[in-house]
Design an enzyme around this catalytic site. Structure first.
Site, PDB file in Angstrom:
ATOM      1  N   THR A  74       0.841  -1.202   0.000  1.00 15.55           N
ATOM      2  CA  THR A  74       0.000   0.000   0.000  1.00 15.55           C
ATOM      3  C   THR A  74       0.873   1.247   0.000  1.00 15.55           C
ATOM      4  O   THR A  74       0.670   2.168  -0.812  1.00 15.55           O
ATOM      5  CB  THR A  74      -0.932   0.007   1.233  1.00 15.55           C
ATOM      6  N   ASN A 153      -5.544  -9.597  -7.519  1.00 18.05           N
ATOM      7  CA  ASN A 153      -5.698 -10.242  -6.211  1.00 18.05           C
ATOM      8  C   ASN A 153      -7.001 -11.035  -6.095  1.00 18.05           C
ATOM      9  O   ASN A 153      -7.068 -12.014  -5.372  1.00 18.05           O
ATOM     10  CB  ASN A 153      -5.615  -9.205  -5.089  1.00 18.05           C
ATOM     11  N   SER A 201       5.003  -6.967  -1.624  1.00 15.56           N
ATOM     12  CA  SER A 201       4.859  -7.032  -0.174  1.00 15.56           C
ATOM     13  C   SER A 201       5.281  -8.396   0.355  1.00 15.56           C
ATOM     14  O   SER A 201       4.993  -9.425  -0.252  1.00 15.56           O
ATOM     15  CB  SER A 201       3.399  -6.775   0.180  1.00 15.56           C
ATOM     16  N   HIS A 203       4.241 -10.049   3.112  1.00 13.19           N
ATOM     17  CA  HIS A 203       3.262 -10.943   3.739  1.00 13.19           C
ATOM     18  C   HIS A 203       2.371 -11.675   2.733  1.00 13.19           C
ATOM     19  O   HIS A 203       1.553 -12.516   3.122  1.00 13.19           O
ATOM     20  CB  HIS A 203       2.412 -10.192   4.776  1.00 13.19           C
ATOM     21  N   CYS A 329     -10.501  -6.581   1.111  1.00 16.18           N
ATOM     22  CA  CYS A 329     -10.237  -5.269   1.689  1.00 16.18           C
ATOM     23  C   CYS A 329     -11.511  -4.468   1.871  1.00 16.18           C
ATOM     24  O   CYS A 329     -11.611  -3.639   2.758  1.00 16.18           O
ATOM     25  CB  CYS A 329      -9.280  -4.492   0.807  1.00 16.18           C
TER      26      CYS A 329
HETATM   27  C1  LIG Z   1      -2.368  -7.146  -0.500  1.00 17.94           C
HETATM   28  C2  LIG Z   1      -2.245  -6.232  -1.651  1.00 17.94           C
HETATM   29  C3  LIG Z   1      -1.870  -4.895  -1.475  1.00 17.94           C
HETATM   30  C4  LIG Z   1      -1.627  -4.297  -0.122  1.00 17.94           C
HETATM   31  O1  LIG Z   1      -0.438  -4.780   0.429  1.00 17.94           O
HETATM   32  P1  LIG Z   1      -0.019  -4.433   1.915  1.00 17.94           P
HETATM   33  O2  LIG Z   1       1.382  -4.906   2.017  1.00 17.94           O
HETATM   34  O3  LIG Z   1      -0.962  -5.198   2.791  1.00 17.94           O
HETATM   35  O4  LIG Z   1      -0.145  -2.977   2.114  1.00 17.94           O
HETATM   36  C5  LIG Z   1      -1.740  -4.111  -2.598  1.00 17.94           C
HETATM   37  N1  LIG Z   1      -1.962  -4.594  -3.816  1.00 17.94           N
HETATM   38  C6  LIG Z   1      -2.325  -5.859  -4.040  1.00 17.94           C
HETATM   39  C7  LIG Z   1      -2.546  -6.361  -5.416  1.00 17.94           C
HETATM   40  C8  LIG Z   1      -2.481  -6.727  -2.955  1.00 17.94           C
HETATM   41  O5  LIG Z   1      -2.848  -7.987  -3.173  1.00 17.94           O
END
Ligand SMILES: *Cc1c(COP(=O)(O)O)cnc(C)c1O
Length: 396
Positions: A74, A153, A201, A203, A329
Site C-alpha cells: 500500500t 488479487n 509485499s 506478507h 479489503c
Molecule cells: C495485498 C495487496 C496490497 C496491499 O499490500 P499491503 O502490504 O498489505 O499494504 C496491494 N496490492 C495488491 C494487489 C495486494 O494484493
C-alpha cells in the site's frame, strides 16, 4: 484453529517457519540500527539489510540499489504514484490505470484527481484482461504514468505486462505495476518486461507483515520519485525511517525460498486448484470460473455460484473454511466486487462469487473438504430458494 481450513492465501500468507527462524536473532542478539556507523551493532544490522535487499533483488532480476523498503505494498503504491505525480507535473498531469486495480492504487489516483490529476481508467474484457491497443490509444503527450497491476488479487488474472511495457517504453511513459500477487508466485522481472516501478509485499509471499518494497529502475531510465516520508534520508532519500531489520531479513529469506521453490509449487498448487474447480463444476449446476483460465496465477480460483449469496454459503459451514467473498479489503462494506463488475458479471452471478486461494501449506484434503462443504451448502440453499426454483422453471 486446528480444524479450520485456510484458503485465503491472497489476503495474507502465514510466515514460513524458516523465515521466522532467520528473523529471530535480529530482535535481541543483533538489535542494531542499520544506520549506525560507529559500532559493530550497526554494521551487523547493515550487513543483514544488504543481504535481504540482494535476495529480494535477485528474485526479480534487479539490482540491490533498485529496492526501496516500505511498510508494505500500500505504501509502495502510494510512493510510486504520488511520487511520480509530484515530480513530473511539468510534463503533464495525466495518469492511466485500470478499473480492476487494487484499492491501494485506485484510492491513490482518486486522491490525486482531487488535487489536479486527470486519470483514465481502462476497462477490461470478460476475462479481466486489458487490451494493449486501448492503452496505447489512451496515451497522450501529457501522460506521465501508466499503472497496471501484474496479477489480480481477486481473480489471479495476469495482465500482458511485456506488451504493455513495450508500448510504454516506445511512447516514453513511465510504467508502474502493483505486482504484490505475482512476485514469488511466478517469474517476475520488471526490467525484462519494461516495468520501471513495481510494488510488492512480504506478507503475500510467506514473509512477515508490515514490510514491502518498491522497485525503482536505476538506469535506462533512472526513475526519480518525490519523497513522501521525510526525515533522515534513508533509502536513497525516497523513504525515511529506521529500517525494520528483522522484517527485511525475513523478507529476504522469503524471497530466496520463493525463488527456489516457486516452480514446483506452482505445479502442485495448480493441481489443487484444478481438483477444486473440476469437482465443483461437475457436481454443481450454474457455476462459472471468473477470469481468464489461460492467463491466471496457478493457485487462485474465483468462482460464482448463480443465485447464491456467498455470505449465506460460507455461513452453511460456519466459516470454518477461510475463503474470500468480494474483495477482502472492502468486504466489510459487503459491496459487490469492483473487479467482477468491471468484467461484466451480472447481479445473479456477482453475489455468489467466492475466491479460493491456495498456498504453501495447503493439502489435497483441504481442497476435498472444501468441495464437499461448498456442494452441500449450495444444495441446501438452492433447495429453499424461490429464485432458484423460478430459474429452474425457466421463469427468469
Ligand atoms: C495485498 C495487496 C496490497 C496491499 O499490500 P499491503 O502490504 O498489505 O499494504 C496491494 N496490492 C495488491 C494487489 C495486494 O494484493
Amino acid at each position: 484453529m486446528q480444524d479450520l481450513i485456510y484458503l485465503d492465501y491472497n489476503a495474507t500468507t502465514p510466515t514460513d517457519p524458516r523465515v521466522v527462524e532467520a528473523m529471530l536473532p535480529y530482535f535481541y542478539d543483533k538489535p542494531g540500527n542499520a544506520a549506525s556507523r560507529t559500532h559493530p551493532f550497526g554494521w551487523i544490522a547493515s550487513e543483514a539489510v544488504d543481504q535481504g535487499r540482494q535476495q529480494i533483488a535477485d528474485l526479480i532480476g534487479a539490482e540491490a540499489r533498485e529496492i526501496i523498503f516500505t511498510s508494505g505494498a500500500t505504501e509502495a503504491d502510494n510512493l510510486a504514484i504520488k511520487g511520480v505525480f509530484e515530480l513530473y507535473q511539468r510534463k503533464g498531469k495525466h495518469i492511466i490505470t485500470v478499473q480492476t486495480e487494487h484499492k491501494a492504487v485506485l484510492d491513490t489516483t482518486a486522491y490525486l484527481e482531487k488535487i489536479g490529476a486527470e486519470v483514465t481508467y481502462l476497462s477490461v474484457d470478460a476475462d479481466g484482461l486489458i487490451d494493449p491497443k486501448e492503452l496505447e490509444a489512451a496515451i497522450r503527450p501529457d501522460t506521465i504514468l501508466v499503472s497496471v497491476m501484474w496479477a489480480n488479487n481477486e481473480t489471479g488474472v495476469i495482465q500482458p505486462m511485456a506488451a504493455i511495457g513495450e508500448i510504454c517504453t516506445r511512447k516514453g511513459v513511465l510504467l508502474m505495476s502493483d505486482a504484490t500477487q505475482a512476485v514469488g508466485k511466478m517469474p517476475v522481472c520488471p526490467r525484462e518486461a519494461g516495468v520501471h516501478i513495481m510494488a510488492f509485499s512480504a506478507h503475500k509471499m510467506y514473509g512477515p507483515k508490515g514490510i514491502g518494497a518498491l522497485y525503482v529502475s536505476y538506469r535506462q531510465p533512472r526513475v526519480k520519485l518525490a519523497t513522501q516520508i521525510h526525515g533522515g534520508g534513508h533509502e536513497a532519500g525516497m523513504r525515511s525511517g529506521t529500517l525494520n531489520v528483522p522484517a527485511i531479513v525475513g523478507f529476504g529469506k522469503a524471497a530466496a525460498l520463493a525463488g527456489a521453490e516457486m516452480k514446483n509449487e506452482a505445479v502442485r498448487l495448480a493441481q489443487l486448484r484444478d481438483l477444486l474447480e473440476n469437482r465443483l463444476t461437475e457436481q454443481i449446476e450454474a457455476v462459472r470460473i471468473n477470469g481468464s483460465r489461460e492467463h491466471r496465477l496457478p493457485h487462485v480460483s474465483n468462482l460464482s455460484f448463480r443465485y447464491v449469496e456467498a455470505e449465506a454459503l460460507i455461513s452453511t459451514f460456519n466459516r470454518r473454511i477461510a475463503v474470500a467473498t468480494g474483495s477482502a479489503c472492502s468486504s466489510a462494506t459487503l459491496e459487490p466486487s469492483h473487479v467482477l463488475q468491471s468484467m461484466g458479471l451480472t447481479d445473479d452471478w456477482l453475489k455468489g462469487a467466492i475466491r479460493f486461494s491456495f498456498g504453501r501449506f495447503s493439502k489435497e484434503s483441504d481442497a476435498v473438504v472444501c468441495v464437499e462443504a461448498i456442494s452441500k451448502g449450495i444444495e441446501a440453499l438452492r433447495a429453499e430458494s424461490p429464485v432458484w426454483e423460478m430459474y429452474k422453471e425457466g421463469i427468469i
